[in-house]
Design an enzyme around this catalytic site. Structure first.
Site, PDB file in Angstrom:
ATOM      1  N   SER A  63      42.321  16.215  77.912  1.00 32.49           N
ATOM      2  CA  SER A  63      42.821  14.905  77.520  1.00 32.49           C
ATOM      3  C   SER A  63      43.076  14.830  76.013  1.00 32.49           C
ATOM      4  O   SER A  63      43.891  15.594  75.495  1.00 32.49           O
ATOM      5  CB  SER A  63      41.841  13.826  77.999  1.00 32.49           C
ATOM      6  N   ASP A 109      46.864  11.023  88.187  1.00 33.52           N
ATOM      7  CA  ASP A 109      46.359  10.718  86.850  1.00 33.52           C
ATOM      8  C   ASP A 109      47.122   9.516  86.293  1.00 33.52           C
ATOM      9  O   ASP A 109      48.283   9.629  85.907  1.00 33.52           O
ATOM     10  CB  ASP A 109      46.527  11.930  85.932  1.00 33.52           C
ATOM     11  N   HIS A 168      42.460  12.019  86.578  1.00 33.75           N
ATOM     12  CA  HIS A 168      42.217  12.370  85.177  1.00 33.75           C
ATOM     13  C   HIS A 168      40.885  13.108  85.064  1.00 33.75           C
ATOM     14  O   HIS A 168      39.850  12.519  84.700  1.00 33.75           O
ATOM     15  CB  HIS A 168      42.217  11.091  84.338  1.00 33.75           C
TER      16      HIS A 168
END
Length: 285
Positions: A123, A184, A211
């Site tokens: 991320s 996601d 995610h």
């Protein structure tokens, strides 16, 4: 006594620098990559580091703060600027507060604790890792560039100044595996594909999850196959092959550069084997 044969020598493990997501810390990423690390056992060893800033987003206190975790410090490679608006996630921010300090920290870590053979990042950490690679490449520090990077739910920086080396510089000559989930909602696959267009030799692994760092057998197999080349090179006394330097790239949203997508469907009834198909780069989110 005769010396041991080379075939009995203990292999050199690939050293991997690991960068956590927003609102996490190194220990949280360590816990969330257990299945992947098990799949890379005997090939890689992992160094988890902490970002230098406290994560300040108010939404981290809510139950659906997907990047954050109830345990450990909530840290950030950068925070969103106050003028971006209340509740804006750092991935959507256009001004990155604290990034310069984070870049300096990462460069010091590479210098003091490196060399690293690879990067594993998630991320915000994946975006930070990509910027770090572009910065090292721009400085001509080819010896400091790792042989590979696995970037999970990464995205192109929206801060124009921070992202200029990725958007307008040469393709980064580090083979990369970009991982994105169809479910996601925080970093859609298009954002990850746009980031992949900044690299000279990208692969995309697409899964059905959200995610998170996937831990299913298909991803573990794909990741292990991805690092087999650098592992063999490291243990043959040869420098791992890197992608050739490329000419300056257009902005990824307009580049049209093709990446290889390793598309894995993990839902019930999906295919058992992953397949690779060309994938054009999409624009940033």
């Amino acid at each position: 006594m005769a010396p041991a044969s080379s075939s009995s020598a203990v292999p050199r493990l690939l050293r991997v620098l690991c960068l956590h997501g927003y609102g996490q810390c190194g220990d949280v990423l360590r816990a969330r990559t257990g299945a992947l690390r098990k799949g890379l056992k005997g090939v890689c060893e992992f160094t988890f580091v902490d970002a230098p800033h406290a994560a300040t987003a108010a939404w981290l206190a809510t139950p659906d703060a997907a990047d954050g975790d109830a345990t450990g410090p909530k840290l950030a490679w950068w925070n969103a600027a106050s003028d971006d608006g209340e509740g804006v996630r750092p991935s959507q921010s256009k001004v990155y507060v604290g990034w310069d300090e984070s870049l300096c920290l990462l460069e010091r870590i590479v210098e003091a604790q490196g060399p690293f053979d690879g990067i594993l990042a998630f991320s915000q950490g994946a975006a930070a890792g990509a910027i770090l690679l572009a910065a090292l490449n721009a400085k001509g520090a080819r010896s400091a560039l790792p042989a590979f990077a696995i970037l999970v739910s990464g995205f192109l920086p929206r801060d124009e100044q921070v992202g200029t080396l990725l958007r307008n510089g040469p393709h980064v000559p580090v083979p990369t595996l970009h991982v994105c989930g169809d479910a996601d909602a925080l970093v859609p696959p298009g954002a990850t594909e746009a980031l992949s267009a900044c690299f000279a030799a990208p692969l995309i692994f697409r899964h059905n999850g959200g995610h998170a760092v996937p831990g299913n057998a298909q991803f573990r197999s794909a990741a292990r196959a991805f690092v087999e080349g650098p592992f063999a090179a490291a243990n043959a006394g040869a420098a791992p092959a890197r992608a050739p330097a490329a000419a300056p790239a257009a902005a990824p949203a307009q580049a049209g550069a093709a990446a290889e997508r390793v598309q894995a469907t993990t839902a019930a009834g999906g295919p058992n084997a992953a397949s690779a198909v060309p994938a054009a780069a999409n624009g940033d989110t």
